[in-house]
Design a protein around this motif. Structure first.
Motif, mmCIF file in Angstrom:
data_model
loop_
_atom_site.group_PDB
_atom_site.id
_atom_site.type_symbol
_atom_site.label_atom_id
_atom_site.label_comp_id
_atom_site.label_asym_id
_atom_site.label_seq_id
_atom_site.Cartn_x
_atom_site.Cartn_y
_atom_site.Cartn_z
ATOM 1 N N HIS A 212 0.822 -1.203 0.000
ATOM 2 C CA HIS A 212 0.000 0.000 0.000
ATOM 3 C C HIS A 212 0.858 1.257 0.000
ATOM 4 O O HIS A 212 0.859 2.032 0.957
ATOM 5 N N CYS A 213 1.589 1.442 -1.069
ATOM 6 C CA CYS A 213 2.413 2.631 -1.263
ATOM 7 C C CYS A 213 2.451 2.892 -2.761
ATOM 8 O O CYS A 213 1.841 2.159 -3.536
ATOM 9 N N ILE A 214 3.171 3.931 -3.161
ATOM 10 C CA ILE A 214 3.304 4.189 -4.588
ATOM 11 C C ILE A 214 4.121 3.068 -5.225
ATOM 12 O O ILE A 214 5.134 2.630 -4.685
ATOM 13 N N LYS A 215 3.623 2.571 -6.338
ATOM 14 C CA LYS A 215 4.272 1.500 -7.084
ATOM 15 C C LYS A 215 4.697 2.070 -8.437
ATOM 16 O O LYS A 215 3.855 2.528 -9.207
ATOM 17 N N VAL A 216 5.996 2.040 -8.689
ATOM 18 C CA VAL A 216 6.542 2.631 -9.904
ATOM 19 C C VAL A 216 7.119 1.537 -10.785
ATOM 20 O O VAL A 216 8.048 0.825 -10.378
ATOM 21 N N GLY A 217 6.569 1.405 -11.972
ATOM 22 C CA GLY A 217 7.132 0.489 -12.957
ATOM 23 C C GLY A 217 8.289 1.168 -13.654
ATOM 24 O O GLY A 217 8.210 2.353 -13.970
ATOM 25 N N VAL A 218 9.363 0.442 -13.848
ATOM 26 C CA VAL A 218 10.506 0.994 -14.570
ATOM 27 C C VAL A 218 10.750 0.136 -15.797
ATOM 28 O O VAL A 218 10.700 -1.092 -15.737
ATOM 29 N N ALA A 219 10.975 0.824 -16.919
ATOM 30 C CA ALA A 219 11.120 0.091 -18.170
ATOM 31 C C ALA A 219 11.903 0.907 -19.182
ATOM 32 O O ALA A 219 11.753 2.129 -19.241
ATOM 33 N N PRO A 220 12.714 0.232 -19.987
ATOM 34 C CA PRO A 220 13.310 0.938 -21.114
ATOM 35 C C PRO A 220 12.207 1.251 -22.124
ATOM 36 O O PRO A 220 11.139 0.622 -22.114
#
Length: 142
Positions: free
Chosen positions: A110-118
């Motif tokens: 339950h927090c900010i979820k950041v996807g990282v991708a090229p």
């Protein structure tokens, strides 16, 4: 991001293949933040343990993960989550690698979820399956 600066416990992942590299990020921030990494504990479940560079082993799928004696991190303790994926769209929809580990874990974080991708992993639109869990934002251009 302010949410990252404020977080003391950050979920990351040990990158492999064409994922955004995370090893130097983990090493850099583990001195000032609790960096949690996934550890696969069954064919359907993972847990999170604190990164310790002296206690990493090759686990499921040949990916390095913390040993079982590293401190356990409950999902409620995670204040910022960096999430891998095979594909993302601008709405935060993600496709994982097909095993569903993150789709089962993300509802408990339950927090900010950041996807990282090229950039190569960004698509215009993904049609999520009912079990696919989105991220709050996607960071690319890396």
């Amino acid at each position: 991001m302010q949410e990252f600066r404020n977080a003391s416990t950050v979920l990351a992942y040990w990158s492999v293949g064409d994922e955004v590299p995370t090893h130097s990020f983990i090493a850099r921030w583990s001195g000032s933040k609790r960096i949690a990494l996934p550890r696969v504990i069954s064919p359907t479940e993972m847990e999170f343990r604190i990164y310790d560079p002296t206690r990493m082993v090759r686990g499921a799928f040949g990916i390095y993960e913390p040993t079982k004696d590293c401190p356990l991190v409950n999902a409620e303790e995670i204040e910022f989550a960096i999430i891998p994926g095979e594909k993302f769209d601008a709405a935060g929809n993600r496709k994982g690698h097909g095993n569903g580990y993150y789709d089962r874990a993300l509802p408990h974080i339950h927090c900010i979820k950041v996807g990282v991708a090229p950039a190569s992993k960004l698509v215009n639109h993904l049609k999520p399956a009912p079990w696919d869990c989105p991220v709050d934002m996607v960071v690319s251009g890396l």
